[in-house]
Design an enzyme around this catalytic site. Sequence first.
Site, PDB file in Angstrom:
ATOM      1  N   HIS A 178      42.890   1.538  10.021  1.00  0.00           N
ATOM      2  CA  HIS A 178      41.702   2.390  10.008  1.00  0.00           C
ATOM      3  C   HIS A 178      42.067   3.700  10.684  1.00  0.00           C
ATOM      4  O   HIS A 178      42.579   3.718  11.799  1.00  0.00           O
ATOM      5  CB  HIS A 178      40.532   1.739  10.751  1.00  0.00           C
ATOM      6  CG  HIS A 178      39.294   2.593  10.744  1.00  0.00           C
ATOM      7  ND1 HIS A 178      38.369   2.565   9.714  1.00  0.00           N
ATOM      8  CD2 HIS A 178      38.856   3.531  11.619  1.00  0.00           C
ATOM      9  CE1 HIS A 178      37.409   3.425   9.969  1.00  0.00           C
ATOM     10  NE2 HIS A 178      37.682   4.034  11.105  1.00  0.00           N
ATOM     11  N   CYS A 179      41.807   4.814   9.994  1.00  0.00           N
ATOM     12  CA  CYS A 179      42.168   6.136  10.522  1.00  0.00           C
ATOM     13  C   CYS A 179      40.900   6.931  10.830  1.00  0.00           C
ATOM     14  O   CYS A 179      40.232   7.409   9.916  1.00  0.00           O
ATOM     15  CB  CYS A 179      43.034   6.890   9.515  1.00  0.00           C
ATOM     16  SG  CYS A 179      43.574   8.506  10.123  1.00  0.00           S
ATOM     17  N   PRO A 180      40.559   7.093  12.117  1.00  0.00           N
ATOM     18  CA  PRO A 180      39.356   7.857  12.461  1.00  0.00           C
ATOM     19  C   PRO A 180      39.462   9.339  12.095  1.00  0.00           C
ATOM     20  O   PRO A 180      38.453  10.007  11.890  1.00  0.00           O
ATOM     21  CB  PRO A 180      39.246   7.668  13.983  1.00  0.00           C
ATOM     22  CG  PRO A 180      40.632   7.343  14.433  1.00  0.00           C
ATOM     23  CD  PRO A 180      41.246   6.575  13.312  1.00  0.00           C
TER      24      PRO A 180
END
Length: 257
Positions: free
Chosen positions: A144-146
Amino acid sequence: MEMETLKNTFLYQYWHSNNRILFEGRLMIGPKTDILANLFVWGLVLVFPIPFYLSTWDKTWDISPAIPFLTIFLQLTTIIFLLLTSTTEPGIIPKKQLQLVAGTNFFLDQFPDSRFCETCEIYKPLRASHCSDCNNCVLVFDHHCPFVNNCIGKRNYRYFFSFLISIFAFGLAVTISALLCLSTVSDYEDQKTLVILFLVPVIIASLVVLIFFLFHVFLRITGKTTREKLKQISKTGDEDFDWLNLNESLFSLRLLI
């Protein structure tokens, strides 16, 4: 009356996750918790270059008009791939409740090479994983890449990889433009502000992106995801089946039920 109301609702209204669904199911993006990190990247790509262009355009244009145009082209490419990465559904497997409402049950029964997700109440392929940030199971889950406000999975990994390439190339173009600009000025002190405000942070950011890019080049060579590499999980063969097309046919957020 109740049945009539139910039939006039869209499938996205039964979507229970941390994702934000916009424009009546036409667009889905990541959770609100990513806002600051995502705004930082957008500011870096959109706002930060503006004073740089104003300070260097004339000097780089005198050297060669191709330099500023190439820099802008790379900026636009970065914006396009950032949008594609952020707005492309990464390969989410519908939860049990959503599948029941949509009238599908493929992931509700166990099949070869599957694991059960207690949160989503479904069976998922071995390379799929549950993302706690988005609260979804994602096919071939990488991470997951914020910064892009989305999970990186089977559907949008190619856009994420292209985004890393484009943003590094954009940072490199800005660095070269700044150095060329400095080389044409006899008084170095006049350009000290330019170096501090643009060149140094751009070089640092470009080096960080380069490290991530090289890491993902290594992952592509080894055929693993970030999750599989960090957790030392052996790659399985479940992607031989066309999960991508299957997932696309399972549901549409605009499906009228």
